[in-house]
Every structure is written in structure tokens, then in C-alpha cells.
Design a protein around this motif. Structure first.
Motif, PDB file in Angstrom:
ATOM      1  N   MET A   1     -10.175  45.339 -17.945  1.00  0.00           N
ATOM      2  CA  MET A   1      -8.996  43.880 -17.958  1.00  0.00           C
ATOM      3  C   MET A   1      -9.631  43.185 -18.748  1.00  0.00           C
ATOM      4  SD  MET A   1      -8.275  43.086 -13.569  1.00  0.00           S
ATOM      5  CE  MET A   1     -10.356  42.716 -13.491  1.00  0.00           C
ATOM      6  N   GLY A   2      -8.732  42.245 -19.193  1.00  0.00           N
ATOM      7  CA  GLY A   2      -8.946  41.236 -20.063  1.00  0.00           C
ATOM      8  C   GLY A   2      -8.526  39.681 -19.666  1.00  0.00           C
ATOM      9  N   VAL A   3      -8.873  38.106 -20.065  1.00  0.00           N
ATOM     10  CA  VAL A   3      -9.011  37.801 -19.415  1.00  0.00           C
ATOM     11  C   VAL A   3      -7.943  36.580 -20.796  1.00  0.00           C
ATOM     12  CG1 VAL A   3      -9.147  35.250 -18.046  1.00  0.00           C
ATOM     13  CG2 VAL A   3      -9.601  37.702 -17.176  1.00  0.00           C
ATOM     14  N   HIS A   4      -7.770  36.002 -21.073  1.00  0.00           N
ATOM     15  CA  HIS A   4      -6.723  35.576 -21.965  1.00  0.00           C
ATOM     16  C   HIS A   4      -6.610  33.762 -22.010  1.00  0.00           C
ATOM     17  CE1 HIS A   4      -5.433  34.177 -25.572  1.00  0.00           C
ATOM     18  NE2 HIS A   4      -4.764  33.814 -25.539  1.00  0.00           N
ATOM     19  N   ASP A   5      -7.789  32.637 -21.906  1.00  0.00           N
ATOM     20  CA  ASP A   5      -7.318  31.273 -21.917  1.00  0.00           C
ATOM     21  C   ASP A   5      -6.568  30.746 -23.332  1.00  0.00           C
ATOM     22  OD1 ASP A   5      -8.235  28.812 -22.121  1.00  0.00           O
ATOM     23  OD2 ASP A   5     -10.285  29.256 -20.899  1.00  0.00           O
ATOM     24  N   LEU A   6      -5.351  30.354 -21.978  1.00  0.00           N
ATOM     25  CA  LEU A   6      -4.601  29.336 -23.371  1.00  0.00           C
ATOM     26  C   LEU A   6      -4.500  28.282 -23.941  1.00  0.00           C
ATOM     27  CD1 LEU A   6      -1.277  30.320 -20.684  1.00  0.00           C
ATOM     28  CD2 LEU A   6      -1.554  31.068 -22.876  1.00  0.00           C
ATOM     29  N   ARG A   7      -5.791  27.378 -23.188  1.00  0.00           N
ATOM     30  CA  ARG A   7      -5.892  26.770 -23.848  1.00  0.00           C
ATOM     31  C   ARG A   7      -7.030  27.066 -25.520  1.00  0.00           C
ATOM     32  NH1 ARG A   7      -8.224  23.015 -18.254  1.00  0.00           N
ATOM     33  NH2 ARG A   7      -5.506  23.284 -17.283  1.00  0.00           N
ATOM     34  N   SER A   8      -8.367  27.377 -25.433  1.00  0.00           N
ATOM     35  CA  SER A   8      -8.998  27.487 -25.946  1.00  0.00           C
ATOM     36  C   SER A   8      -8.721  29.010 -27.329  1.00  0.00           C
ATOM     37  CB  SER A   8     -10.616  28.169 -25.240  1.00  0.00           C
ATOM     38  OG  SER A   8     -10.359  29.355 -24.773  1.00  0.00           O
ATOM     39  N   ASN A   9      -7.346  29.779 -26.740  1.00  0.00           N
ATOM     40  CA  ASN A   9      -6.995  31.227 -27.559  1.00  0.00           C
ATOM     41  C   ASN A   9      -7.597  32.038 -27.979  1.00  0.00           C
ATOM     42  OD1 ASN A   9      -4.727  32.336 -28.827  1.00  0.00           O
ATOM     43  ND2 ASN A   9      -5.607  31.812 -30.911  1.00  0.00           N
TER      44      ASN A   9
ATOM     45  N   PRO B   1      -0.166  35.934 -14.976  1.00  0.00           N
ATOM     46  CA  PRO B   1      -0.923  34.379 -15.756  1.00  0.00           C
ATOM     47  C   PRO B   1      -1.722  33.682 -14.015  1.00  0.00           C
ATOM     48  CG  PRO B   1       1.463  34.318 -16.317  1.00  0.00           C
ATOM     49  CD  PRO B   1       1.020  35.875 -15.365  1.00  0.00           C
ATOM     50  N   SER B   2      -2.203  33.028 -13.921  1.00  0.00           N
ATOM     51  CA  SER B   2      -3.097  32.599 -13.296  1.00  0.00           C
ATOM     52  C   SER B   2      -2.617  31.336 -12.375  1.00  0.00           C
ATOM     53  CB  SER B   2      -4.663  31.910 -13.482  1.00  0.00           C
ATOM     54  OG  SER B   2      -4.624  31.167 -14.355  1.00  0.00           O
ATOM     55  N   ALA B   3      -2.990  31.308 -11.349  1.00  0.00           N
ATOM     56  CA  ALA B   3      -1.845  29.744 -10.599  1.00  0.00           C
ATOM     57  C   ALA B   3      -2.293  28.415 -10.824  1.00  0.00           C
ATOM     58  CB  ALA B   3      -2.822  29.962  -9.053  1.00  0.00           C
ATOM     59  N   ASP B   4      -3.894  28.258 -11.921  1.00  0.00           N
ATOM     60  CA  ASP B   4      -3.955  27.156 -12.551  1.00  0.00           C
ATOM     61  C   ASP B   4      -2.960  26.481 -14.036  1.00  0.00           C
ATOM     62  OD1 ASP B   4      -5.423  28.702 -13.669  1.00  0.00           O
ATOM     63  OD2 ASP B   4      -7.045  27.670 -13.424  1.00  0.00           O
ATOM     64  N   GLY B   5      -2.362  28.256 -14.605  1.00  0.00           N
ATOM     65  CA  GLY B   5      -1.449  27.892 -15.458  1.00  0.00           C
ATOM     66  C   GLY B   5      -1.915  28.703 -16.413  1.00  0.00           C
ATOM     67  N   ARG B   6      -3.822  28.256 -16.530  1.00  0.00           N
ATOM     68  CA  ARG B   6      -4.126  28.306 -17.928  1.00  0.00           C
ATOM     69  C   ARG B   6      -5.124  29.451 -19.013  1.00  0.00           C
ATOM     70  NH1 ARG B   6     -10.693  26.087 -18.800  1.00  0.00           N
ATOM     71  NH2 ARG B   6     -10.608  26.948 -20.124  1.00  0.00           N
ATOM     72  N   LEU B   7      -5.191  31.115 -17.522  1.00  0.00           N
ATOM     73  CA  LEU B   7      -5.002  31.938 -18.059  1.00  0.00           C
ATOM     74  C   LEU B   7      -4.117  33.312 -17.777  1.00  0.00           C
ATOM     75  CD1 LEU B   7      -8.754  32.056 -16.132  1.00  0.00           C
ATOM     76  CD2 LEU B   7      -8.513  31.401 -18.280  1.00  0.00           C
ATOM     77  N   ILE B   8      -4.676  34.564 -18.153  1.00  0.00           N
ATOM     78  CA  ILE B   8      -3.755  35.078 -18.113  1.00  0.00           C
ATOM     79  C   ILE B   8      -4.150  36.880 -18.373  1.00  0.00           C
ATOM     80  CG2 ILE B   8      -1.354  36.565 -19.762  1.00  0.00           C
ATOM     81  CD1 ILE B   8      -0.265  34.209 -20.639  1.00  0.00           C
ATOM     82  N   ALA B   9      -4.902  37.250 -17.149  1.00  0.00           N
ATOM     83  CA  ALA B   9      -4.977  38.475 -16.943  1.00  0.00           C
ATOM     84  C   ALA B   9      -3.856  39.538 -17.440  1.00  0.00           C
ATOM     85  CB  ALA B   9      -5.384  38.690 -16.011  1.00  0.00           C
TER      86      ALA B   9
ATOM     87  N   PHE C   1      10.310  46.125 -22.368  1.00  0.00           N
ATOM     88  CA  PHE C   1       9.753  45.326 -22.146  1.00  0.00           C
ATOM     89  C   PHE C   1       9.325  45.940 -20.105  1.00  0.00           C
ATOM     90  CE2 PHE C   1      11.750  43.554 -25.435  1.00  0.00           C
ATOM     91  CZ  PHE C   1      10.351  42.933 -25.787  1.00  0.00           C
ATOM     92  N   SER C   2       8.348  45.557 -20.176  1.00  0.00           N
ATOM     93  CA  SER C   2       7.699  46.153 -18.692  1.00  0.00           C
ATOM     94  C   SER C   2       6.660  44.773 -17.376  1.00  0.00           C
ATOM     95  CB  SER C   2       7.046  46.632 -18.065  1.00  0.00           C
ATOM     96  OG  SER C   2       5.814  46.934 -19.094  1.00  0.00           O
ATOM     97  N   GLY C   3       6.570  44.779 -16.863  1.00  0.00           N
ATOM     98  CA  GLY C   3       5.981  43.497 -15.998  1.00  0.00           C
ATOM     99  C   GLY C   3       6.391  42.293 -16.286  1.00  0.00           C
ATOM    100  N   ALA C   4       7.320  41.509 -16.728  1.00  0.00           N
ATOM    101  CA  ALA C   4       7.262  40.678 -16.802  1.00  0.00           C
ATOM    102  C   ALA C   4       6.783  38.943 -15.579  1.00  0.00           C
ATOM    103  CB  ALA C   4       9.258  39.821 -16.906  1.00  0.00           C
ATOM    104  N   ALA C   5       6.709  38.312 -15.627  1.00  0.00           N
ATOM    105  CA  ALA C   5       5.904  37.318 -15.919  1.00  0.00           C
ATOM    106  C   ALA C   5       5.877  35.732 -15.824  1.00  0.00           C
ATOM    107  CB  ALA C   5       4.742  37.541 -14.796  1.00  0.00           C
ATOM    108  N   TRP C   6       6.976  34.970 -15.112  1.00  0.00           N
ATOM    109  CA  TRP C   6       7.274  33.621 -15.025  1.00  0.00           C
ATOM    110  C   TRP C   6       5.427  32.788 -15.385  1.00  0.00           C
ATOM    111  CZ3 TRP C   6      11.255  30.870 -15.236  1.00  0.00           C
ATOM    112  CH2 TRP C   6      12.885  31.618 -14.905  1.00  0.00           C
ATOM    113  N   MET C   7       5.366  31.822 -16.575  1.00  0.00           N
ATOM    114  CA  MET C   7       4.499  31.058 -17.079  1.00  0.00           C
ATOM    115  C   MET C   7       4.341  30.194 -16.346  1.00  0.00           C
ATOM    116  SD  MET C   7       2.732  32.802 -19.601  1.00  0.00           S
ATOM    117  CE  MET C   7       1.973  31.762 -20.966  1.00  0.00           C
TER     118      MET C   7
END
Length: 741
Positions: free
Chosen positions: A361-369, A337-345, A279-285
Motif C-alpha cells: 500500500m501507499g499513502v499520499h499526504d495531500l498537504r505535504s505532497n 481518501p481518509s475521513a480527515d481529507g488529508r491522506l489518500i491510500a 477508469f476504476s475505483g472512483a471515490a469522492w474527495m
């Protein structure tokens, strides 16, 4: 320290004026004294770039802005004396960025160096890695003073530190070899995917059997297995068995751990239980309870045969990776993850045409999936992503037309805006609280640190790692031109005058060819800065270009060399030389020389077999017989990716033979210098041996330089003595055949 922008050098105009006055004075005195005047005044030779300037260049990387936006960390890579030679060391520096007039300070000085700096959220401490006796560990240093404190003592080493947002935990990685995992009870039976050991896959392992070369079949296998674990001999069953400088009979796996914020706290394994996965590129949510990372947990195939990767999440208390994002035949990586915790690029790459597709690039919205894909219209390989603090924009760099500009892409609309020029290169960068900090490459200076607004406006140089000593050197400016080739593609090329240029005189000129073949050269690319300036200092003009197949020009341009590594790119580089010669009367077309490395070495050999205008050539670490290259080089996938098949397929075999310089070796008449590192497994030293032996049999002028212990990175990060020798070997060889011999 000068705090004004240095993207242009006003003092160069003053220097040129003074040089003109000095030259006029020399001419007048010569006329009076009836003494001949040739070349450039002797005093001016001291201003030219020198071979030993190689040891003065400091490379800047790994920029990180503090959470409060007041300071920035960065890493400086320097050449330092070691015993009777030189080596490299990385050290961490810090500079205040919220006010003008502050000079950077060096934070670390240990001979082992330091890298991968990570700010603690309190802005008062940093974590970093240091490698001692071949093993990397994580250290923590207070910025208020005191020694760095060792935090980890991981047997397999520790790297990539990432603090949780509250600063209570530290995330890091460790890398295990295949045999190190097999030695653990949980993994004694080996991976679930096939190890591809012929006739006996999966390999039975009974660890209770005593090895005995004279015993039963099981005891003999135990004895052979013991030898294999000691790598004596190397037993090869994997597809990707070649590293950069040595064989890689076994894979390695990167796993992630978390520890509390205290020295030598017991780490908790997060992914180690998955065993033979990486696994690579780990980041905190945002919640500090979950992390996001990339990898591939498939078990149907050997990982060497798998190119796809996916985005996974896991909870640090119940660490079972769950796939969140991914599509077969694509690589998803670098989750952020974005600073507001909503998006993951994340970064996306289509594996269907690895030689030509551009990453986006892709951007995933955690709220709307829901997932949105952005950056495709840039049509360049986007990378080095960073979120803006407001979570509205993503910043990324990409190669483009000879530079590495910075792009800002709206995460919701996908609108992309290039905010820096294509004449320079933005290397490492970071941003926070309205300040952009970045390493800039320009033709005047390969590495320096700058700040600017988030629009990249009002740039201000804030470091002086190379500026002052370069200011005392006479530089040759690369001037960009274009021409349109027979296929309608616009080819960009650059021309540099020799340092001793005088109007009305003609000078030997060097045609330089880049590697890749999808590399890109230009004024925003740093690796050739010293080499180009050194050749001009020795009296050579230079022409370099980006022929079809180069990166930085989009999909169609990059794919234009598909199944054509020879004729088409050759016409482009020669076309740039022809166009330059028509425009610059100082180019002496009777004194042309040529060089290139890797794919550039390949194209040098191909060119001189087809075109005999050059008086001398130097082919560096090249590939000359493509079918052989498929077997001996770790970059062997270039063959199926760029030629659409394998050497045993008749239509591919025909193209490979036609495009191999070795096929045409008997046509080479140009004196040739061949250079290669003897442990280079990217291209394989036997490629050069074949060319040398053939030309020797043909009784052609050829010389072979073979560097002991050198790999494919010889010219960029190799032994410093070898790097200087390589440059002077070429200069000396070319001067044997030009008027300056």
C-alpha cells in the motif's frame, strides 16, 4: 438467534460423546445378537453432508456499516429454484450492530436481486444496483418503507454508486463497448492508440459511404465494417481476444458520471470525453467537488499491452483527469481518501514479476505532497483496504498460511499488526465508530457475519444464514501439519478423516490439489468447504496442501516454482501425502485417489504420469500442453510470467515440453476421469480433448465429461445441476476402483 461467538462448536463435543455411546451400544447389541457391525451406524448417515447441501449454502459479501455506526448492510447470494432448475440471486440484508440481540432482516426481495449497497449520509436511504434484462441500473430505497425507486436509466447501464459526503450527488459508472464509442460522433475516428489492424492502421472511417459488396474498395470496406460491428464475423486484431466463455474481439471502457440526488436526474459525464480509456475505483474527495480514480491514459500502445495504472484526480465541473500518482512498471489502484481529507491510500503492485510480487500500500499526504509506502514487510498480497474513522490506521486482508487474516497498518509509521488468526478467513468487512463487521470463514461454517471491536476482540456472531443447518451435520475437521521439503521450504498440509471413521480400520484417501498455481487452500478459504465435507461423507479421507508456488506464503515461496510447474510441486503434494500416511494409520495406501482443478488438473496429470500409486484420478479443467495453452487460453500470460519467455524461444520451449503432462501421456496407467466445460476459455477445452484422445489411442482407462455451456467457474458459480453432477461423477468414478464399489 444465538448471539454467542461460534468460532468453536461446543455442541460437537456433546455430539461426539453421544456418537461414541451409540456406537458402543451397537457393538454390545451386535455381540449379543451375533450380528456383524460394519462402518458407521445407519442413523448417523443422515447427519453427513449431502450433495444437495450445495443449494443451502448462502454466501455473504459486500459489508457496509452505516455512517452513524448503528447498522450494517451486506449481500447474501443464494441458490434459488428457477423453472426446472436452480439459479443464483443476490439480495441485500440489514442488521443492527450497536446493540445485541437483533436479527438481520432482508431488505430486497425482487426476483432480479440487488447488490452494491451504498448508505446515504442521512442513514435513512440506500442506493444499490439491480440488473434487469441484462442491464444494471441504480435504485434508491428508503429504510422507512416503500418501494425502491429507479434513479438511473443509462443506456449502457449504471453501477458502483457512491454518495457525496453531503448526500446531494451520486457518482456511478457505465461501461461502453468499443463499437458503442465509435458510434458517437466525437469518437468516429477511433482511438489515438494503434488498433493494430495490419496494413491499414489507423483504419480510415468515412461514414458517408454506402456499404456495397460489389462496389469500390471503399464501399467494400464499409460493407465489411458493417458486418464487423454486428460481430458477424468476429474480426480479431487485439491481443486479449478471449473472455471467460466467449471471444472478446473488442475492448470495453468504464466511464464515470455524477447526478443530483433525485430520480432520473440528468447525469453529467466526467470521463466519457476521454473516449477509449477506462477508469476504476472512483471515490469522492473531502470537498465533494473532486474525485480520485485509477486508470492509464497513455496513447502510444494498445491497452492490451499495457499493465501499468496510475492515480488521477478530476474536478466534477472541469473534468480533465490529472495524474497525481504513479510510476512506470507499477500498477496503482483502489484510491481511498481518509475521513480527515488529508491522506489518500492506494494499492501498489510491481509489474516486473507479476507471478510472484506481493501487493502493498501507499499513502499520499495531500498537504505535504509526499508519499509513503507501507505493508511491504507483511510480504503478502494486501487488499480490501478500509480507513479507520480517525484516519490513523488502514485495515486490509491478505492470504496467509491457509487463512485470510485482517491486518491493521499504521498509516504514518507503517507498523503492521495481524489482528485475526490464520485459521479463519475474513472476507468482506467494514468498520465505523468502534465496531468492526465482517464475514468470517471457518472450517465449521463457510460464511457468517460477525461483529468485534476494532482490535478484532470479543467477536460475536450476528447472523444465522448457515449456522443452524450446518449444526445438524457431522463435519470432519481439517488438522494442519507441516513437513520440510528437500529445498528447506516448510510445506503446510491438512488431513481430514472420513465421516465413517472407526479406529483400527483403513479408508480410501483422496489427495486434493489446488489451482492457480498461486491459489491457497486452508481452513480460512471457503470455496472447497462443501466439496471436502462431501467426500468425507462418502467415506474418503482427504489430504490437501499448499505446495511451492502457492499464495499466502510470501515472495520467495511463491517464486519457488519458477520454471518448475511439475517436479517440485509434485514432490511437495506427494510429500504431504507420505507424511500424512506415516502419521495416520487409517490412510489406506492401497486405495489412494487424486484430483485437482485448473493448475490442479495439470498437476494431477503430471503426477500420475510419474507416480503410479493411485488407483484412480480425476483431472478437472486442466492445462496439459503448455505451448498450446499459450495460444488458446486467456490466462496465457502465465507462460511468460512463470517460465520467463515464450514457446518459440529454445530454452523456454525445452522447459515447457518437459513440464507438459502431455509429453508424458504415454506413461499414464492410472484410470483417469477428465472434466471440462465446453466454453471454458481460461484453459481451453481442447487441452482435455488432447489428453482424452491420446489415452484412448493408448487404450488406457479414461472417461471424458464435457459440460455444455460451462466455463472455468463451473465448480464455484456454474450451473447448479452441473456442480452437483461434477461432484458425484468423481465420487462414483473413484468408488469403481476402491473397496466401496
Amino acid at each position: 438467534m444465538d448471539s454467542e461467538p461460534s468460532s468453536k462448536r461446543p455442541h460437537m463435543k456433546l455430539y461426539a460423546t453421544n456418537l461414541f455411546l451409540r456406537c458402543m451400544l451397537v457393538v454390545l447389541l451386535s455381540a449379543v445378537l451375533s450380528l456383524p457391525v460394519t462402518g458407521i451406524a445407519a442413523a448417523d448417515s443422515d447427519q453427513r453432508v449431502r450433495t444437495t447441501d450445495l443449494t443451502r449454502i448462502q454466501q455473504l459479501t459486500q459489508v457496509s456499516v452505516s455512517p452513524d455506526g448503528t447498522h450494517a448492510l451486506y449481500v447474501v447470494r443464494s441458490v434459488v429454484p428457477q423453472d426446472d432448475s436452480y439459479g443464483y440471486v443476490n439480495q441485500i440484508w440489514m442488521v443492527r450492530i450497536d446493540e445485541e440481540g437483533h436479527q438481520p432482516v432482508q431488505l430486497t426481495r425482487h426476483p432480479a436481486g440487488a447488490s452494491q449497497p451504498a448508505w446515504h449520509p442521512d442513514n435513512e436511504r440506500i442506493a444499490f444496483t439491480r440488473t434487469i434484462d441484462g442491464t444494471s441500473q441504480i435504485y434508491v430505497m428508503s429504510l422507512r418503507g416503500g418501494e425502491a425507486v429507479p434513479y438511473t436509466q443509462a443506456e449502457q447501464g449504471a453501477a458502483n454508486p457512491v454518495w457525496s459526503s453531503d448526500g446531494s450527488m451520486l457518482l456511478f459508472s457505465s461501461t461502453y463497448s468499443h463499437s458503442e464509442l465509435l458510434a458517437k460522433d466525437a469518437f468516429r475516428q477511433g482511438p489515438a492508440w494503434p488498433v493494430e489492424k495490419p496494413g491499414i492502421d489507423p483504419l480510415p472511417r468515412n461514414h458517408t459511404i454506402t456499404p456495397d459488396p460489389d462496389g469500390s474498395l471503399e464501399e467494400i470496406r464499409a460493407w465489411l465494417d458493417q458486418n464487423e460491428r454486428e460481430n458477424s464475423p468476429a474480426v480479431l486484431n487485439r491481443l486479449d481476444f478471449q473472455g471467460e466463455r466467449r471471444l472478446s474481439p473488442e475492448r470495453s471502457y468504464t466511464h464515470w458520471f455524477v447526478m443530483d440526488d433525485r430520480p432520473r436526474a440528468e447525469p453529467r459525464a466526467l470521463t466519457l470525453h476521454t473516449g477509449f480509456h477506462s477508469f476504476s475505483g472512483a471515490a469522492w474527495m473531502w470537498d465533494d467537488q473532486n474525485i480520485v480514480l485509477s486508470g492509464n491514459m497513455q496513447t502510444a500502445q494498445h491497452p492490451d499491452r499495457v499493465r501499468d495504472s496510475y492515480i488521477y484526480t478530476l474536478n466534477i465541473h472541469e473534468p480533465e483527469p490529472a495524474r497525481m500518482l504513479g510510476t512506470p512498471s507499477f500498477s496503482y489502484s483502489n484510491p481511498l481518501p481518509s475521513a480527515d481529507g488529508r491522506l489518500i491510500a492506494f494499492r501498489v503492485f510491481d509489474n516486473s514479476e507479476r507471478g510472484y510480487n506481493q501487493a502493498y500500500m501507499g499513502v499520499h499526504d495531500l498537504r505535504s505532497n509526499t508519499t509513503r509506502y507501507i505493508g511491504m514487510d507483511v510480504d503478502r498480497n494486501l487488499g480490501n483496504m478500509t480507513w479507520s474513522r480517525d484516519s490513523n490506521n488502514l485495515y486490509a486482508t491478505a492470504p496467509k498460511n491457509g487463512g485470510f487474516p485482517l491486518f491493521r497498518i499504521n498509516a504514518r509509521t507503517g507498523e503492521a499488526q495481524r489482528i485475526t488468526d490464520t485459521e479463519t478467513g475474513v472476507r468482506a468487512f467494514d468498520l465505523n465508530r468502534g465496531v468492526l463487521v465482517y464475514v468470517l470463514t471457518s472450517w465449521e461454517n463457510p460464511f457468517e457475519l460477525y461483529t468485534a471491536t476494532l482490535n478484532a476482540e470479543n467477536p460475536r456472531r450476528i447472523s444465522d444464514h448457515n449456522h443452524s443447518w450446518i449444526a445438524g451435520r457431522q463435519l470432519s475437521e481439517p488438522v494442519k501439519h507441516t513437513f520440510t521439503n528437500s529445498e528447506g521450504l516448510e510445506i503446510e498440509y491438512w488431513v481430514m478423516k472420513p465421516a465413517n471413521y472407526e479406529p483400527g480400520q483403513r479408508f480410501p484417501t483422496l489427495l486434493q490439489i489446488h489451482g492457480g498455481p498461486s491459489a491457497m487452500w486452508g481452513t480460512g478459504e471457503a470455496s472447497m468447504w462443501h466439496e471436502f465435507q462431501l467426500f468425507t461423507a462418502h467415506g474418503f479421507g482427504i489430504v490437501f496442501s499448499n505446495p511451492r508456488g502457492s499464495g499466502g506464503y510470501g515472495y520467495d515461496f511463491q517464486r519457488a516454482n519458477h520454471r518448475d510447474w511439475g517436479i517440485g510441486p509434485m514432490n511437495d503434494v506427494l510429500g504431504s501425502l507420505d507424511a500424512a500416511a506415516r502419521q495416520y494409520s487409517w490412510i489406506d495406501t492401497d486405495q489412494l485417489v487424486i484430483t485437482g482443478g485448473s493448475y490442479g488438473g495439470y498437476l494431477v496429470a503430471y503426477v500420475i504420469a510419474k507416480d503410479h500409486r493411485f488407483v484412480a484420478a480425476a483431472a478437472q479443467r486442466g492445462v496439459y500442453e503448455l505451448s498450446t495453452f499459450f495460444g488458446e487460453g486467456n490466462a496465457w500470460r502465465l507462460v511468460p510470467d512463470r517460465f520467463g519467455g515464450f514457446p518459440w524461444e529454445s530454452d523456454v520451449q525445452r522447459v515447457l515440453r518437459h513440464d507438459s503432462p502431455f509429453t508424458h501421456v504415454h506413461q499414464i496407467r492410472t484410470p483417469l476421469l477428465i472434466l471440462h466445460g465446453d466454453v471454458d476459455l481460461r484453459t481451453g477445452v481442447s487441452q482435455s480433448e488432447m489428453m482424452y484422445k491420446a489415452l484412448k489411442v493408448l487404450e488406457r482407462d479414461v472417461e471424458f465429461i464435457r459440460y455444455p455451456g460451462a466455463d472455468h467457474e463451473l465448480s464455484r458459480s456454474g450451473n447448479v445441476h452441473h456442480r452437483k453432477d461434477r461432484l458425484l461423477r468423481m465420487i462414483e468414478f473413484f468408488k469403481r476402483y476402491t473397496a466401496e464399489n
